[in-house]
Design an enzyme around this catalytic site. Structure first.
Site, PDB file in Angstrom:
ATOM      1  N   LYS A 106       0.645  -1.087  -0.033  1.00 17.08           N
ATOM      2  CA  LYS A 106      -0.026  -0.035   0.067  1.00 17.08           C
ATOM      3  C   LYS A 106       0.949   1.189   0.021  1.00 17.08           C
ATOM      4  O   LYS A 106       2.054   1.198   0.483  1.00 17.08           O
ATOM      5  CB  LYS A 106      -0.841   0.019   1.277  1.00 17.08           C
ATOM      6  CG  LYS A 106      -2.250   0.914   1.105  1.00 17.08           C
ATOM      7  CD  LYS A 106      -2.953   0.141   0.353  1.00 17.08           C
ATOM      8  CE  LYS A 106      -4.515   0.831   0.455  1.00 17.08           C
ATOM      9  NZ  LYS A 106      -5.592  -0.228   0.293  1.00 17.08           N
TER      10      LYS A 106
HETATM   11  N1  GLU Z   1      -7.357   0.193  -2.811  1.00 19.41           N
HETATM   12  C1  GLU Z   1      -8.024  -1.205  -3.061  1.00 19.41           C
HETATM   13  C2  GLU Z   1      -8.275  -1.989  -1.645  1.00 19.41           C
HETATM   14  O1  GLU Z   1      -7.962  -1.287  -0.751  1.00 19.41           O
HETATM   15  C3  GLU Z   1      -7.989  -1.862  -4.603  1.00 19.41           C
HETATM   16  C4  GLU Z   1      -6.386  -2.310  -4.449  1.00 19.41           C
HETATM   17  C5  GLU Z   1      -5.903  -2.882  -5.771  1.00 19.41           C
HETATM   18  O2  GLU Z   1      -6.817  -3.017  -6.486  1.00 19.41           O
HETATM   19  O3  GLU Z   1      -4.779  -3.335  -5.762  1.00 19.41           O
HETATM   20  O4  GLU Z   1      -8.401  -3.058  -1.852  1.00 19.41           O
END
Ligand code: GLU
Length: 419
Positions: A106
């Site tokens: 992240k």
């Molecule tokens: N931000 C989204 C989540 O928290 C999607 C992450 C992604 O598609 O890699 O799952």
């Protein structure tokens, strides 16, 4: 809303809670609870007035045992190192719950994007992409959208990466616009998996979703699509919705498409002419409804607020909206909580489909995307309730972590040790 609960500690507590039901050695548990590495960096960009401004940014690569690190990038003034670490850990267990071949990562920039012009945002995003370039890649770490980022930012990151690498590599990032290599159905995917989880949950609990009253906290991409699909596909009655401006209520239910149109036009939900009442976000969270969907940020419901929650079922579209204290109270009170790492996993699942399509240079119609997504979510739901019943677990969150941790540990064991 509890500001003082550290999401990273919440993640670690959730892992400990599940590990208590598994035979995980202490040293492996330490690995499961901590990121492999965190990039922390300054992004200095030129503002439109010629001055320089510096923004703090992070990328946490939590665990890569099951595949490349995967997870979004958020732009928010409240971003912290620990928040990003927690969010990257949740990605690991999310990808394992729905069984897609990724680890978790992240990123985040400490910025209020509303205060920047489009040009400043583009320079900031490209600056972050330049910092990320050595550690991301189609097989290394694949970012995606999260809070306050979307197709536009993903397209900029892809372009920066491809330009610097002198290649084409659309699979380096997901959540792109269709013309830039995005997938059909990706924008709606998080809301769609929330709706599918609600459908499966009501079915499992022998409750009727048709006509059920629903409150949605947070009306961004995840919340608004979850509300719309719950209304249109399942016949749920969306009686309340909120954003940062406050909550709107109508006991007869909103036409969600019209409410979305109002929000797009005016920038907020409050002031909507079809609302019979307006109140605070906290009032919305304690409404007497059949289904509550928290779809905003972490820590929306803490232990104190959990005592006043009147919903029968909670389906988490946000990441980490309940503190561990809230979980304890709700478990005790027999409120059925279906966790984020299943319910909002549609986003990353369709990101996976986007990446597969990018790698194959072969694109699917939306019907195929939605069918595959449904299969993944339904199978994950069944795996979760199976673990819940077989092991007599206290709640569905612990069940999801039991399934996910087992998968991560298995991959780790199979890999053997490297000196
Ligand atoms: N931000 C989204 C989540 O928290 C999607 C992450 C992604 O598609 O890699 O799952």
């Amino acid at each position: 809303m509890s500001e003082d609960v550290n999401p990273f500690e919440s993640l670690q507590e959730q892992i400990d809670d599940a590990a208590a039901y598994l035979d995980v050695p202490e040293d492996v548990l330490t690995r499961l609870k901590n990121p492999e590495r965190v990039l922390e960096t300054n992004l200095t960009i030129e503002m439109d007035d010629g001055s320089l401004q510096t923004f703090r940014a992070y990328r946490s690569q939590f665990n890569g045992d099951r595949g490349p690190y995967k997870g979004g990038i958020r732009y928010h003034p409240g971003v912290t190192r620990d928040e990003v670490k927690a969010l990257s850990g949740w990605m690991v267990y999310k990808c394992a719950t729905v069984d897609i071949p990724y680890g978790g990562g992240k990123g985040g920039i400490v910025v209020d994007p509303r205060e920047l012009s489009d040009g400043e945002l583009e320079r900031l995003t490209r600056s972050f992409a330049k910092e990320l370039r050595p550690i991301i890649g189609e097989d290394q770490d694949i970012p995606a959208p999260d809070v306050n980022t979307g197709q536009r930012e993903m397209n900029w990151i892809k372009d920066t990466y491809e330009t610097l690498e002198n290649t084409t590599a659309p699979g380096v990032i997901t959540g792109k616009a269709i013309e830039s290599g995005g997938s059909e159905g990706r924008v709606e995917a998080t809301g769609r998996s929330t709706m599918l989880t609600a459908r499966e949950a009501f079915d499992y609990l022998d409750k009727d979703i048709e006509g059920a009253t629903v409150a949605v906290q947070g009306f961004g991409n995840a919340g608004s699509v979850a509300a719309q699909l719950t209304q249109e596909d399942l016949g749920g009655k969306i009686v309340a919705a909120s954003d940062s401006s406050g909550a709107v209520y109508n006991p007869d239910g909103f036409d969600v498409a019209a409410l979305k149109e109002f929000k797009t036009r005016t920038g907020s939900l409050t002031g909507y002419e079809n609302a019979t009442e307006e109140f605070t976000n906290e009032d919305l969270l304690t409404l007497d409804v059949d289904l509550l969907i928290p779809a905003a940020l972490e820590n929306a419901i803490d232990g104190d607020l959990a005592r006043d929650v009147q919903a029968d079922v909670i389906v988490e579209a946000a990441n980490g909206p309940l503190t561990p204290d809230a979980d304890d109270v709700l478990t005790e009170r027999d409120v059925h909580v279906f966790p984020d790492i299943l319910a909002n996993a549609g986003g990353v699942t369709v990101s996976y489909f986007e990446w597969v399509q990018n790698r194959q240079r072969f694109y699917w119609p939306e019907s195929r995307v939605n069918d595959e997504l449904e299969r993944h979510i339904v199978e994950a739901f069944e795996g979760l309730v199976d673990a819940y019943e077989t092991n007599d677990l206290p709640n569905y969150r612990t069940a999801a972590y039991v399934v996910a941790i087992e998968r991560v540990v298995k991959a780790y064991d199979e890999a053997g040790t490297w000196p």
